[in-house]
Scaffold this active site. Structure first.
Site, PDB file in Angstrom:
ATOM      1  N   ASP A 132       0.867  -1.173   0.000  1.00  0.00           N
ATOM      2  CA  ASP A 132       0.000   0.000   0.000  1.00  0.00           C
ATOM      3  C   ASP A 132       0.912   1.234   0.000  1.00  0.00           C
ATOM      4  OD1 ASP A 132      -2.358   1.684   0.538  1.00  0.00           O
ATOM      5  OD2 ASP A 132      -1.551   1.814   2.578  1.00  0.00           O
ATOM      6  N   MET A 133       0.366   2.389  -0.334  1.00  0.00           N
ATOM      7  CA  MET A 133       1.203   3.585  -0.411  1.00  0.00           C
ATOM      8  C   MET A 133       1.020   4.520   0.789  1.00  0.00           C
ATOM      9  SD  MET A 133       3.244   3.386  -3.006  1.00  0.00           S
ATOM     10  CE  MET A 133       3.701   5.025  -3.583  1.00  0.00           C
ATOM     11  N   ASP A 134      -0.117   5.219   0.877  1.00  0.00           N
ATOM     12  CA  ASP A 134      -0.316   6.211   1.933  1.00  0.00           C
ATOM     13  C   ASP A 134      -0.364   5.539   3.305  1.00  0.00           C
ATOM     14  OD1 ASP A 134      -0.660   8.627   0.275  1.00  0.00           O
ATOM     15  OD2 ASP A 134      -2.406   7.556  -0.476  1.00  0.00           O
ATOM     16  N   SER A 188      -2.833   0.171  -4.274  1.00  0.00           N
ATOM     17  CA  SER A 188      -3.290   1.418  -3.652  1.00  0.00           C
ATOM     18  C   SER A 188      -4.692   1.788  -4.115  1.00  0.00           C
ATOM     19  CB  SER A 188      -2.317   2.540  -4.018  1.00  0.00           C
ATOM     20  OG  SER A 188      -2.791   3.805  -3.622  1.00  0.00           O
ATOM     21  N   GLY A 189      -5.357   2.591  -3.320  1.00  0.00           N
ATOM     22  CA  GLY A 189      -6.625   3.166  -3.741  1.00  0.00           C
ATOM     23  C   GLY A 189      -6.449   4.336  -4.689  1.00  0.00           C
ATOM     24  N   LYS A 232      -8.109  -4.928  -3.557  1.00  0.00           N
ATOM     25  CA  LYS A 232      -6.681  -5.169  -3.776  1.00  0.00           C
ATOM     26  C   LYS A 232      -6.356  -6.663  -3.847  1.00  0.00           C
ATOM     27  CE  LYS A 232      -5.220  -0.898  -1.463  1.00  0.00           C
ATOM     28  NZ  LYS A 232      -4.321  -0.321  -0.434  1.00  0.00           N
ATOM     29  N   ASN A 257      -9.031  -0.554   3.472  1.00  0.00           N
ATOM     30  CA  ASN A 257      -8.992  -1.079   2.107  1.00  0.00           C
ATOM     31  C   ASN A 257      -7.850  -2.071   1.881  1.00  0.00           C
ATOM     32  OD1 ASN A 257      -6.990   0.887   2.245  1.00  0.00           O
ATOM     33  ND2 ASN A 257      -7.408   1.729   0.224  1.00  0.00           N
TER      34      ASN A 257
END
Length: 272
Positions: A9-11, A44-45, A192, A218
């Site tokens: 994931d990123m954030d 990621s979203g 995901k 998520n």
């Protein structure tokens, strides 16, 4: 079982709170991943066009599960696109626009779209996550493929708004928290974990050979599915509860610390 795929994931996970990462350290790690035959996936979203901007050196050779699984890309080639019907899109957009506390982004393949009458502060914020963003008068007459809605909601309002959306729209879309003051509406079953599954089928990789990192709602399906699942130290307790392991804080290069352990075959990755 050896590790064959690392998904991040990123954030709040790969990125620190300033939306940065130690690029030099990661690129050294990535070279070692390639030597060891380990795939790297960004899950990621966020919008695909935003995600590739973080990896200009390698974007054409890694994979992206973007828009919470709505758009899956491998080495620049499309693997999967989710798609709302026109009727579904109209129903969802119309209902969302009746909630005054919510600012809406309709997420399409060609661009994301938001309403002109929203304040500039919101438009500036949205532009950080959606590098292709158009302002429109209303959500209609688009020639695009839509697979997600992004909602800007105050943290205090998230549980109430999420419950309202779940009650009214759950037969069309599922509301999930993203971890940075917003809610994403995703297609049922298109998350995901599904995006990773599609890539794993292409590459012949078992769930037990996957390392996944996340911090938010998520990420739950991805963390549940992956054999080596890591919740970040900064994740909330209900996310940590579904992960098998914990990684250091996102502001302490937590993902990169664990990747070092993967590459060195250290615990828990020394299972033979």
């Amino acid at each position: 079982m050896s590790v064959k795929l690392i998904a991040v994931d990123m954030d709040g996970t790969f990125l620190d709170d300033a939306k940065q990462y130690n690029r030099a350290r990661f690129l050294r790690q990535y070279a070692q991943m390639k030597e060891q035959g380990i795939r790297f996936v960004v899950a990621s979203g966020n919008q695909y066009y935003q995600l590739i901007s973080f990896f200009p050196e390698i974007a054409d050779e890694i994979a992206f599960v973007a828009e919470n699984g709505g758009w899956v890309v491998n080495a620049g080639e499309d693997v999967y696109n989710g798609e709302l019907t026109q009727a579904q899109f109209a129903t969802v957009a119309e209902f969302l626009c009746t909630i005054p506390e919510v600012e809406v982004i309709a997420c399409g393949k060609g661009s994301a779209y938001t309403l002109k009458h929203y304040g500039e502060a919101f438009h500036d914020l949205a532009a950080k996550y959606y590098h292709r963003l158009e302002k429109v008068d209303k959500f209609d007459n688009f020639n695009d493929i839509f697979f997600k809605f992004g909602l800007n909601v105050s943290d205090d309002d998230i549980p109430r708004i999420q419950a309202i959306i779940h009650e009214k729209l759950s037969d069309i879309m599922v509301p999930v928290t993203t971890g940075h003051g917003s809610i994403d509406l995703i297609l049922p079953g298109i998350h995901k974990a599904n995006g990773l599954r599609l890539l794993q089928e292409i590459w012949g990789i078992d769930n037990s050979e996957v390392v996944a990192f996340g911090d938010s709602g998520n990420d739950v399906e991805m963390l549940t599915q992956s054999g080596f699942s890591f919740a970040m130290a900064n994740a909330r307790d209900h996310i940590k509860a579904v992960a098998r392991y914990e990684a250091p804080n996102n502001n302490e290069e937590g993902v990169l610390e664990v990747i070092d352990r993967v590459l060195k075959g250290e615990a828990p990755f020394n299972q033979g």
